[in-house]
Design a protein around this motif. Structure first.
Motif, PDB file in Angstrom:
ATOM      1  N   UNK A  54      81.946 -10.330 116.221  1.00 19.68           N
ATOM      2  CA  UNK A  54      81.215 -10.822 115.055  1.00 19.68           C
ATOM      3  C   UNK A  54      80.960  -9.605 114.181  1.00 19.68           C
ATOM      4  N   UNK A  55      80.731  -9.835 112.891  1.00 24.58           N
ATOM      5  CA  UNK A  55      80.361  -8.724 112.017  1.00 24.58           C
ATOM      6  C   UNK A  55      79.148  -9.104 111.182  1.00 24.58           C
ATOM      7  N   UNK A  56      78.419  -8.061 110.733  1.00 28.97           N
ATOM      8  CA  UNK A  56      77.397  -8.213 109.705  1.00 28.97           C
ATOM      9  C   UNK A  56      77.773  -7.227 108.603  1.00 28.97           C
ATOM     10  N   UNK A  57      77.952  -7.742 107.370  1.00 27.45           N
ATOM     11  CA  UNK A  57      78.308  -6.875 106.244  1.00 27.45           C
ATOM     12  C   UNK A  57      77.038  -6.547 105.459  1.00 27.45           C
ATOM     13  N   UNK A  58      76.568  -5.314 105.632  1.00 31.39           N
ATOM     14  CA  UNK A  58      75.313  -4.905 104.996  1.00 31.39           C
ATOM     15  C   UNK A  58      75.463  -4.722 103.488  1.00 31.39           C
ATOM     16  N   UNK A  59      76.697  -4.631 103.001  1.00 29.80           N
ATOM     17  CA  UNK A  59      76.924  -4.508 101.557  1.00 29.80           C
ATOM     18  C   UNK A  59      77.085  -5.874 100.902  1.00 29.80           C
ATOM     19  N   UNK A  60      76.924  -6.951 101.680  1.00 28.88           N
ATOM     20  CA  UNK A  60      77.067  -8.311 101.140  1.00 28.88           C
ATOM     21  C   UNK A  60      75.886  -9.143 101.642  1.00 28.88           C
ATOM     22  N   UNK A  61      74.672  -8.642 101.379  1.00 21.62           N
ATOM     23  CA  UNK A  61      73.440  -9.354 101.766  1.00 21.62           C
ATOM     24  C   UNK A  61      73.413  -9.689 103.255  1.00 21.62           C
ATOM     25  N   UNK A  62      73.895  -8.751 104.079  1.00 20.54           N
ATOM     26  CA  UNK A  62      73.912  -8.951 105.538  1.00 20.54           C
ATOM     27  C   UNK A  62      74.624 -10.236 105.948  1.00 20.54           C
ATOM     28  N   UNK A  63      75.722 -10.520 105.262  1.00 23.40           N
ATOM     29  CA  UNK A  63      76.537 -11.685 105.609  1.00 23.40           C
ATOM     30  C   UNK A  63      77.017 -11.569 107.059  1.00 23.40           C
ATOM     31  N   UNK A  64      76.876 -12.670 107.808  1.00 26.94           N
ATOM     32  CA  UNK A  64      77.287 -12.704 109.213  1.00 26.94           C
ATOM     33  C   UNK A  64      78.552 -13.538 109.346  1.00 26.94           C
ATOM     34  N   UNK A  65      79.509 -13.031 110.074  1.00 28.47           N
ATOM     35  CA  UNK A  65      80.766 -13.772 110.245  1.00 28.47           C
ATOM     36  C   UNK A  65      81.188 -13.725 111.700  1.00 28.47           C
ATOM     37  N   UNK A  66      81.545 -14.885 112.269  1.00 31.47           N
ATOM     38  CA  UNK A  66      82.120 -14.930 113.614  1.00 31.47           C
ATOM     39  C   UNK A  66      83.487 -15.592 113.541  1.00 31.47           C
ATOM     40  N   UNK A  67      84.203 -15.615 114.652  1.00 27.48           N
ATOM     41  CA  UNK A  67      85.600 -16.035 114.795  1.00 27.48           C
ATOM     42  C   UNK A  67      86.512 -14.940 114.225  1.00 27.48           C
ATOM     43  N   UNK A  68      87.314 -14.355 115.112  1.00 26.71           N
ATOM     44  CA  UNK A  68      88.105 -13.186 114.708  1.00 26.71           C
ATOM     45  C   UNK A  68      89.055 -13.480 113.547  1.00 26.71           C
ATOM     46  N   UNK A  69      89.618 -14.688 113.489  1.00 21.74           N
ATOM     47  CA  UNK A  69      90.526 -15.007 112.383  1.00 21.74           C
ATOM     48  C   UNK A  69      89.789 -15.043 111.049  1.00 21.74           C
ATOM     49  N   UNK A  70      88.594 -15.603 111.057  1.00 20.10           N
ATOM     50  CA  UNK A  70      87.786 -15.666 109.834  1.00 20.10           C
ATOM     51  C   UNK A  70      87.365 -14.255 109.412  1.00 20.10           C
ATOM     52  N   UNK A  71      87.063 -13.410 110.391  1.00 22.14           N
ATOM     53  CA  UNK A  71      86.671 -12.034 110.074  1.00 22.14           C
ATOM     54  C   UNK A  71      87.857 -11.277 109.459  1.00 22.14           C
ATOM     55  N   UNK A  72      89.048 -11.469 110.030  1.00 20.04           N
ATOM     56  CA  UNK A  72      90.235 -10.782 109.495  1.00 20.04           C
ATOM     57  C   UNK A  72      90.503 -11.194 108.049  1.00 20.04           C
ATOM     58  N   UNK A  73      90.399 -12.494 107.767  1.00 20.37           N
ATOM     59  CA  UNK A  73      90.619 -12.962 106.393  1.00 20.37           C
ATOM     60  C   UNK A  73      89.578 -12.354 105.450  1.00 20.37           C
ATOM     61  N   UNK A  74      88.329 -12.328 105.900  1.00 22.79           N
ATOM     62  CA  UNK A  74      87.261 -11.782 105.060  1.00 22.79           C
ATOM     63  C   UNK A  74      87.506 -10.309 104.751  1.00 22.79           C
ATOM     64  N   UNK A  75      87.851  -9.537 105.775  1.00 26.99           N
ATOM     65  CA  UNK A  75      88.030  -8.094 105.579  1.00 26.99           C
ATOM     66  C   UNK A  75      89.234  -7.810 104.680  1.00 26.99           C
ATOM     67  N   UNK A  76      90.332  -8.566 104.887  1.00 26.96           N
ATOM     68  CA  UNK A  76      91.534  -8.350 104.075  1.00 26.96           C
ATOM     69  C   UNK A  76      91.251  -8.690 102.607  1.00 26.96           C
ATOM     70  N   UNK A  77      90.486  -9.774 102.391  1.00 30.82           N
ATOM     71  CA  UNK A  77      90.136 -10.141 101.011  1.00 30.82           C
ATOM     72  C   UNK A  77      89.201  -9.117 100.396  1.00 30.82           C
ATOM     73  N   UNK A  78      88.286  -8.617 101.196  1.00 30.67           N
ATOM     74  CA  UNK A  78      87.317  -7.630 100.689  1.00 30.67           C
ATOM     75  C   UNK A  78      88.041  -6.356 100.240  1.00 30.67           C
ATOM     76  N   UNK A  79      89.002  -5.920 101.062  1.00 29.50           N
ATOM     77  CA  UNK A  79      89.691  -4.666 100.767  1.00 29.50           C
ATOM     78  C   UNK A  79      90.900  -4.877  99.849  1.00 29.50           C
ATOM     79  N   UNK A  80      91.365  -6.133  99.738  1.00 29.47           N
ATOM     80  CA  UNK A  80      92.537  -6.403  98.912  1.00 29.47           C
ATOM     81  C   UNK A  80      93.824  -5.872  99.508  1.00 29.47           C
ATOM     82  N   UNK A  81      93.897  -5.865 100.854  1.00 29.98           N
ATOM     83  CA  UNK A  81      95.127  -5.412 101.535  1.00 29.98           C
ATOM     84  C   UNK A  81      95.345  -6.214 102.813  1.00 29.98           C
ATOM     85  N   UNK A  82      96.555  -6.157 103.355  1.00 27.05           N
ATOM     86  CA  UNK A  82      96.961  -6.830 104.602  1.00 27.05           C
ATOM     87  C   UNK A  82      96.986  -8.353 104.471  1.00 27.05           C
TER      88      UNK A  82
END
Ligand SMILES: N[C@@H](CCC(=O)N[C@@H](CS)C(=O)NCC(=O)O)C(=O)O
Length: 236
Positions: A54-82
């Motif tokens: 699971x992750x907590x993104x402190x730069x996005x109002x402490x957004x909490x995300x679980x499920x590894x596939x959902x986390x991967x999509x979120x991180x790739x969209x955030x960074x604009x890569x992969x």
């Protein structure tokens, strides 16, 4: 800053690898799975499913995300890569990501449970999960005969599948006949960010290669399998 809740498991290491690849700042909180930390109320607030990652993104109002596939999509969209932005490219990545999340992970996970962890060895059940795992790995091999990476370019779909496929032997499935899959395993394993990611907190393959560590993993996994038949938050 991102807090990553993880452990030395394939689903957890998908995320440390992606964070390393994307160059996103993170701190790793290692969840003590054998001790049951994943079922503590504070953690269920972050992941209602009581699993890593699971992750907590402190730069996005402490957004909490679980499920590894959902986390991967979120991180790739955030960074604009992969994750390609064109419709067909993006769909290719989500297809191979879903293929891992719904197929490779669950089938290999159950192969591990029935082949490695539970004391009762039931041949029909073991054959079912190992056979389905092998079939899925053959599908990956056929795709990799056509393209260098699963969706053409290196993406979060490769990271997700790679973390599981590399553990095929632990599931009792061999891939000597799958030459494209073996080529892809090797190429991805050479990436510096992947090497850093699988070291968080420790490379599982290296642990499994050591017989006493492998035995400790079998014992704690057996306990977890039995304990987790109860819903999160309940006591047995
Ligand atoms: N579908 C979930 C699966 C997560 C999962 O099963 N995580 C395992 C480790 S790979 C876990 O936390 N196991 C602890 C337990 O069973 O209590 C995901 O992809 O995030």
């Amino acid at each position: 800053l991102i807090t990553l809740y993880t452990a030395a498991t394939p689903n957890g290491q998908k995320i440390s690898i992606a964070l390393e690849e994307l160059g996103l700042a993170y701190e790793a909180h290692i969840v003590d799975l054998p001790a049951g930390e994943q079922r503590e109320p504070w953690f269920l607030e972050i992941n209602p499913n009581g699993r890593v990652p699971a992750i907590v993104d402190h730069d996005a109002s402490d957004l909490r995300i679980f499920e590894s596939g959902a986390i991967l999509l979120y991180l790739a969209e955030k960074a604009g890569r992969l994750l390609p932005t064109d419709t067909a490219g993006r769909s290719g990545v989500t297809q191979w990501l879903m293929f891992q999340m719904s197929g490779v992970g669950p089938m290999m996970g159950q192969a591990n449970v029935f082949y490695r962890y539970l004391p009762e060895k039931i041949p029909t059940v073991i054959n079912r999960f190992q056979g389905e795992t092998k079939r899925l790995l053959q599908v990956l091999d056929r795709q990799l005969a056509k393209a260098e990476y699963l969706a053409g370019v290196y993406s979060i779909a490769d990271i997700a599948n790679w973390c599981w496929v590399r553990l095929h032997h632990w599931a009792g499935v061999e891939i000597d006949d799958l030459q494209h899959l073996r080529r892809w395993l090797g190429v991805i394993g050479e990436r510096p960010a992947v090497k850093r990611g699988i070291a968080v907190p420790q490379d599982i393959l290296a642990k499994l290669a050591n017989e006493s560590e492998a035995e400790a993993i079998r014992t704690s996994a057996r306990t977890m399998v039995v304990t987790n038949t109860a819903p999160p938050g309940s006591s047995l």
